[in-house]
Design an enzyme around this catalytic site. Sequence first.
Site, PDB file in Angstrom:
ATOM      1  N   LEU A 280       0.803  -1.209   0.000  1.00  0.00           N
ATOM      2  CA  LEU A 280       0.000   0.000   0.000  1.00  0.00           C
ATOM      3  C   LEU A 280       0.839   1.262   0.000  1.00  0.00           C
ATOM      4  CD1 LEU A 280      -2.966  -0.515   2.456  1.00  0.00           C
ATOM      5  CD2 LEU A 280      -3.061   0.268   0.104  1.00  0.00           C
ATOM      6  N   ARG A 281       2.068   1.100   0.474  1.00  0.00           N
ATOM      7  CA  ARG A 281       2.908   2.277   0.610  1.00  0.00           C
ATOM      8  C   ARG A 281       3.046   3.032  -0.690  1.00  0.00           C
ATOM      9  NH1 ARG A 281       6.493   1.484   5.370  1.00  0.00           N
ATOM     10  NH2 ARG A 281       7.856   3.195   4.802  1.00  0.00           N
ATOM     11  N   GLY A 282       3.190   2.287  -1.773  1.00  0.00           N
ATOM     12  CA  GLY A 282       3.369   2.911  -3.073  1.00  0.00           C
ATOM     13  C   GLY A 282       2.188   3.801  -3.412  1.00  0.00           C
TER      14      GLY A 282
END
Lengths: 343, 598
Positions: A280-282
């Site tokens: 999810l970081r992206g």
Amino acid sequence: MKQAFPFAAIVGQDDMKLALLLVAVDRSIGGVMVFGDRGTGKSTAVRSLASLLPPMAVVSGCRFNCDPMAPASSCANLCEVRHESGTPPPSESMAVPVVDLPLGATEDRVVGALDLERALTRGEKGFEPGLLARAHRGFLYIDEVNLLEDHLVDLLLDVATSGENIVEREGLSVRHPARFVLVGSGNPEEGELRPQLLDRFGLSVEVKTPANLADRVEILRRCDAFERDREAFTASWAGQNLATGDLIEASRGRLGQVTISDAILETLAKLCIAMGADGLRGELTLMRASRAAAALADEPEVTLDHVRRVAAMALRHRLRRNVLDDSGSTARIDRAIAEVLGS
Amino acid sequence: MSDRTAEMRWDDAHLAALLLAIDPVGLGGVALHGPAGPLRDQWTDYLRAALPEGAPLRRMPVGIEDDRLIGAVDLPATLRSGRPVLQRGLLAEADGGAVVIPMAERLSLSVVARIAAALDRQEVVLEREGLARRIPTRLAVIAFDEGMGDDEQMPAMLFDRLAFPIDFSSLNKVMPLVDLPDMTAARDRLREIAAPSDAILEVLVGTAAACGLGSVTAPLLALRAARAAAALRGSRIVEPQDAEVAARLVLGPRALTAPADPDAAPSDTQEPQEEPPQEEPPQDPDQGGDQQDPANPAPKDGPSLEDLILAAAQSALPDGLLERLRQGGTDRQPASRRVGRGMAENSPLRGRPAGVRQGALRPGSRLALVDTLRSAAPWQGVRKAQQDDDVKRPLIQVRREDFRLKKYVQRRESTIIFCVDASGSAAFQRLAESKGAVELLLAEAYVKRTYAALVVFRGQGAEMSLPPTRSLSRAKKLLAELPGGGGTPLAAGIDMARAAAVSERAKGRDPLIVLLTDGRANIDRKGEPARPGANLDALDAARQSASSKIATVFVDTAPRPREEGAAIAAAMEARYVALPYVEAGAVRDVVIAQKVGK
């Protein structure tokens, strides 16, 4: 202390400058990793950032740079306790710290340690804050980050995630906030970066010497002028530097009002899936970076143009590693952008 | 091959010393290639005389550690005064002068990075053992490089920062010294040099590009050299002749491509860049001249500035550059200079620092002094209260439980040497998958401190396609294109892999050979096609490898493994794995299994 080369006078390197501005506008994007050859102005840009940033307010006397409006609950100076007792702590203004973590630094100076002088001369047990404390609410810069000793990298990974430095050593037990924008630079030819550390950087950019000879001549001209008279050169760029500082401040103010439509959010998700960017970081970074780009451009809404501008820097280092695919990550990103966003 | 005479080289080396003495900080230093000897000493003495009087010239011992390099706590002084006192490192001690580094080709990257930081910042930023200091280090570096061949070169991180590459390797007679001009006046004039003209800036950038130097660092060093040359001449204006000196001393000797070569890429050669066509100064599109010979531009009023400066650079090309270019060996250019590594980092005494732990002092362990003091400090009050008044006690009482020791991780580095049979029809697949395996291993290598190398054998012999490296990007660059096909000189392949393994072992790394072949040798050691002879040679090479006690995995890639493969594996005392369908992941797993199994 040497005078830093003015940020505004750096020729080209738009990606690197934009990435630094984006994180200056929205710290929650995370850090910036700058890959590149020698002599491309990597460290120059980072070190000159300090002079651009609008000053920040800190609780007077707090050694951990506490924000008077929102003192950290973990501040060892007990700023929060004082804050809640009803009397707002006195505050003062200080320059945003851009702290160098030099190679060869020892652990005690990074995390902080027992204050030796006080202990020896007065027999008192006191905490001497380290670089992590000094960098709180500012920037922590590591040049040649791929050469940093592993045990320091481990330390950084932990603190960069938790935003808090916990010191348990020499009979001390200290907790203090350490939320900083991690900025690293390095040359991948000289050793790879650990993926865990790479992941902590919100954005990554690759810098190259400008291909165009006229730009190189201009770089040479400015370096020459700077070397012959640092003060005059810095003064001649002060206006532009100031304007950039104002832009950062104004963009920070606008950031909250920038809207982002569901359609764009969906596109971001598609882009991440198309690239196989892990986790999810992206997506989160891409969203924040696009929003900061819109704020910098003084536009009320995130558009595909903003996404296109920041997609490569937000995702390049998150691509699932496929070492057998020889096409560079930039090429893969460009391909995915073209597919998802249309050109 | 540049045909400069010994006298010209000697004179240029002196000129470089003078320019460096005029602007040591701006020019960074010299990279002096050649054996130790009287010439080198003589040159160093000349430089010492040219530098300001009393300027320190400090020699850096091989295998220097951080304490002495960048600085540390001065323990006796700290104990005496009760507050941390700085003991400056070698770099700071050379402030105002120069550091002399012998055997620079053996420097470890971590040492180089600290030197480079000091050169760039002109100060050491010290954050060690309770000290936070910025210590001025305005210095030049005199790096002596005795390396032989491409394998041993000074790390590029250092080389790129030093203005003057000097090559003494072909000088063998002592020559007279040049007289010393008035250096103080020249240094004073340097501060008054006027801004150089656009023509000078353009020609320096253009010449650097023509020499294949894609960064701005090289023309910037050249510009500083030109400024110093003007000051030396007694002028305050940078003239073409100064640019000529700079091109000859700075740009020519670091050239990666020969400037005259019309095909030479003007800039970064790594990727095809769309250079805007108008940026390329067109080589004189003479009015109407339809097919002008590019080597003979139309006669003008004397040669142009560009021609002059280019010619100056050309007169000082590094030895062997043209030779290498002709062989297409552009990958062996200094841009991908080997990352130098010192013995120190591999020596069992050292390893990498990894913090501090509590423990008893034993021979060989190293006391972390400041941490020990820190742990003793809180107890001083109590300990003093306990003591007898008559007994004279030290100022600070340190007891056994206070001892803190420096922790070093002793990770033995290892090198995996892939030795790949690129002959015949299976070549393509074997090569592709071995490349894949190299890259997979390197991608994971940083934790395991693994180097990878690739030896390819085909046709008449074997070749080291990838010298041992830890850099994935470097490997990718070198592995991009590897030819396949032809005979199977198995003996040559094994011999080369063994030589590489022995040399890696000498560097303190554990070598592992991974041989990928179908075992059917048909080219003997002389490069002649002879099946039985080739097989005997291969067996002999295998036995030699076994006698060198090198761990080996034999991956038999034959579709139907036969006896030859197993026989060679047995002679090598190798682990035998049959892998008819070579696949990068499987090869990687074999390697890891071998390493874990040990």
